[in-house]
Design an enzyme around this catalytic site. Structure first.
Site, PDB file in Angstrom:
ATOM      1  CG  HIS A  90      -1.810   1.169   1.353  1.00  0.00           C
ATOM      2  ND1 HIS A  90      -3.138   1.151   0.978  1.00  0.00           N
ATOM      3  CD2 HIS A  90      -1.579   2.435   1.812  1.00  0.00           C
ATOM      4  CE1 HIS A  90      -3.668   2.346   1.189  1.00  0.00           C
ATOM      5  NE2 HIS A  90      -2.744   3.148   1.704  1.00  0.00           N
ATOM      6  CD  GLU A  91       1.489   3.602   3.673  1.00  0.00           C
ATOM      7  OE1 GLU A  91       1.656   4.671   3.057  1.00  0.00           O
ATOM      8  OE2 GLU A  91       0.431   3.342   4.308  1.00  0.00           O
ATOM      9  CG  HIS A  99       0.211   6.207  -0.612  1.00  0.00           C
ATOM     10  ND1 HIS A  99      -0.801   6.958  -1.137  1.00  0.00           N
ATOM     11  CD2 HIS A  99      -0.335   5.529   0.438  1.00  0.00           C
ATOM     12  CE1 HIS A  99      -1.930   6.738  -0.440  1.00  0.00           C
ATOM     13  NE2 HIS A  99      -1.666   5.863   0.506  1.00  0.00           N
ATOM     14  CD  GLU A 155      -5.708   5.456   0.718  1.00  0.00           C
ATOM     15  OE1 GLU A 155      -4.722   6.214   0.842  1.00  0.00           O
ATOM     16  OE2 GLU A 155      -5.824   4.398   1.355  1.00  0.00           O
TER      17      GLU A 155
HETATM   18 CO    CO Z   1      -3.014   5.238   2.013  1.00  0.00          CO
END
Ligand code: CO
Length: 498
Positions: free
Chosen positions: A261-262, A265, A292
């Site tokens: 997830h990170e 980003h 997101e």
């Molecule tokens: Co996030």
């Protein structure tokens, strides 16, 4: 030779970015390596930098520079920069100096109050600070102005153009379509998940996660990963985009999916034209909701897909021969996609997740419009969890104290989490049209093909388009919840035999 007005503007924006990025370094340190006793003055240092960045940005000469630069011979991108900066400038200029300082001071003590309240499981410790913060946020909505709802003014920071009207519309779909689907799923037999909570040594977890993060295309020469209590991604400037991770040795999902997830980003930040457009709109992310969408795309649409585990499970199994010896790729895939109501948002599956966000949205909206008192938050929170998820938190630590956002004055942020997922479903659908071999590329780890599409269709544009415009460019229409619902029905319908 005298500098052009545009160059002067760019230089000024660079200074603002320097101050913000310095603040980002201090904040990253606060959450990773800072010793406990550094907290008191760190809050003050961050407040000082925040105030300075604001002061640099609202300087009157920036206003006149913006006006006079418009008359110069400019490229399209330069015009976009000026136009968006002008909008930001007008908005930021509305804040009286005293307000900025007061907000910085109140939120400086917010984090430690929240942290103590959560550790001691006592909402009352946080309540007085939160009351002050809510009062200031209501004042802020008035300062900024709004057409329909004060909460609209606050969401503008996180998703420009977003309104309560629109969010209510989307969540009506969530309530009418997703929640009944959840009920159907929950009536089905559960997938096997025993292996998720077996023993997974931390360093081995990171070894595998790092390999997968690298495979996605995250560049460690322009980034790094450190342990922190809460995973996040932060940017200090071109060439330095960092992520943080955490691990539980008895719960496999915690590190892996947060790392993906990170890194999602991080890929967005690394893909922005930040070097040429330092501190400028064209070099910045479109919005938090779009940010997101990038992290969710990699975490859910890619790393929680069947092709991903068909391709990668054998390697994972080799890393953890003991814990995964009696598990098949299919069982693993189903296990990491278990749908089950739970208390903690960041640990929720990708479907019940939206109930968590919806509840926070209802609370924030009510606090800002004044229909809910801060003291009523715990009760309101627990009642809604019971209503939508059928579970009631036994403590505020696993209830309304779990998220850090309110402690630093962030109101209007939560809806972007759900929008991010909904955008990513729409993005996946568009990508599949352009890359019909999508599943095969995921299975065989050809992530650069997916990344290239994201770079060319999303990252490169910075803030040039708003979310509705960019989604329309990509998929032919603005946000449609049906993309997410189709994605959910197909994936989970198959997993649960519905
Ligand atoms: Co996030």
């Amino acid at each position: 030779m005298s500098q052009s007005k545009y160059d002067l503007y760019k230089k000024q924006m660079g200074k603002v970015a320097d101050l913000s990025n310095a603040g980002a370094v201090l904040s990253w340190d606060q959450q990773t390596y800072m010793p406990k006793n550094g907290a008191e003055f760190r809050g003050q240092q961050l407040a000082t930098l925040q105030t300075m960045a604001h002061e640099q940005f609202v300087l009157e000469d920036l206003g006149s520079l913006l006006d006079s630069a418009t008359n110069e011979n400019l490229t399209e991108d330069q015009k976009v920069n000026l136009k968006i900066t002008k909008k930001d400038f007008e908005r930021k200029k509305k804040y009286p100096h005293e307000f900025v300082e007061e907000m910085a001071n109140v939120t400086a003590s917010g984090f430690s109050a929240w942290h103590e309240a959560r550790t001691k499981n006592d909402f009352k410790i946080f309540q007085p600070v939160l009351e002050k913060i809510v009062e200031l946020k209501r004042k802020e909505a008035k300062i900024l102005g709004y057409a329909e709802h004060p909460y609209d003014a606050l969401m503008e920071d996180y998703e420009p153009g977003l309104t309560v009207k629109k969010v209510d519309e989307v969540f009506t779909d969530v309530k009418n379509q997703l929640f009944p689907f959840l009920k159907t799923i929950l009536a089905k037999p559960k997938s096997r998940v025993d292996f998720i909570s077996r023993h997974y040594p931390k360093d081995k977890q990171w070894a595998f996660s790092e390999k997968m993060v690298r495979k996605m295309g995250y560049n460690f020469d322009g980034g790094r990963a450190d342990f922190a209590p809460h995973p996040f991604c932060t940017t200090f400037g071109p060439g330095d985009v960092r992520i943080t991770i955490r691990a539980s040795e008895d719960y496999y999902n915690e590190m892996f999916f947060a790392a993906i997830h990170e890194a999602g980003h991080g890929l967005y930040e690394q893909g922005l034209p930040m070097r040429e457009q330092y501190g400028l709109p064209m070099g910045s992310a479109l919005s938090l909701a779009f940010h997101e969408s990038q992290s969710r795309f990699w975490e859910n649409n890619v790393a929680r897909s069947r092709p991903y585990w068909v391709g990668n499970f054998p390697e994972l199994q080799k890393e953890f021969p003991e814990s995964l010896k009696d598990v098949s790729a299919e069982e693993f895939y189903k296990g990491v996609n278990l749908v089950e109501p739970s208390f903690i948002r960041v640990e929720a599956d990708e479907l019940t997740y939206h109930a968590h966000v919806y509840i926070r949205y209802l609370i924030e909206k009510a606090l800002i419009e004044g229909s809910l008192e801060v003291s009523q938050v715990p009760q309101f929170w627990n009642d809604r969890y019971e209503e939508y998820l059928g579970i009631r938190p036994k403590s505020d630590a696993e209830g309304c104290l779990q998220d850090v956002h309110w402690s630093y004055g962030s109101f209007g942020y939560f809806p972007t989490y759900s929008l991010g997922s909904f955008y990513s479903a729409q993005i996946e659908a568009a990508m599949r049209k352009a890359i019909p071999s999508f599943d095969r590329e995921v299975e065989t780890g050809k992530f650069p093909i997916l990344l290239k599409w994201l770079r060319e269709n999303i990252h490169i544009h910075g803030r040039k388009y708003n979310s509705e415009e960019l989604l329309t460019r990509i998929s032919g229409s603005g946000l449609k919840f049906s993309y997410f619902m189709d994605y959910a029905r197909k994936k989970y319908g198959e997993i649960y035999g519905i």
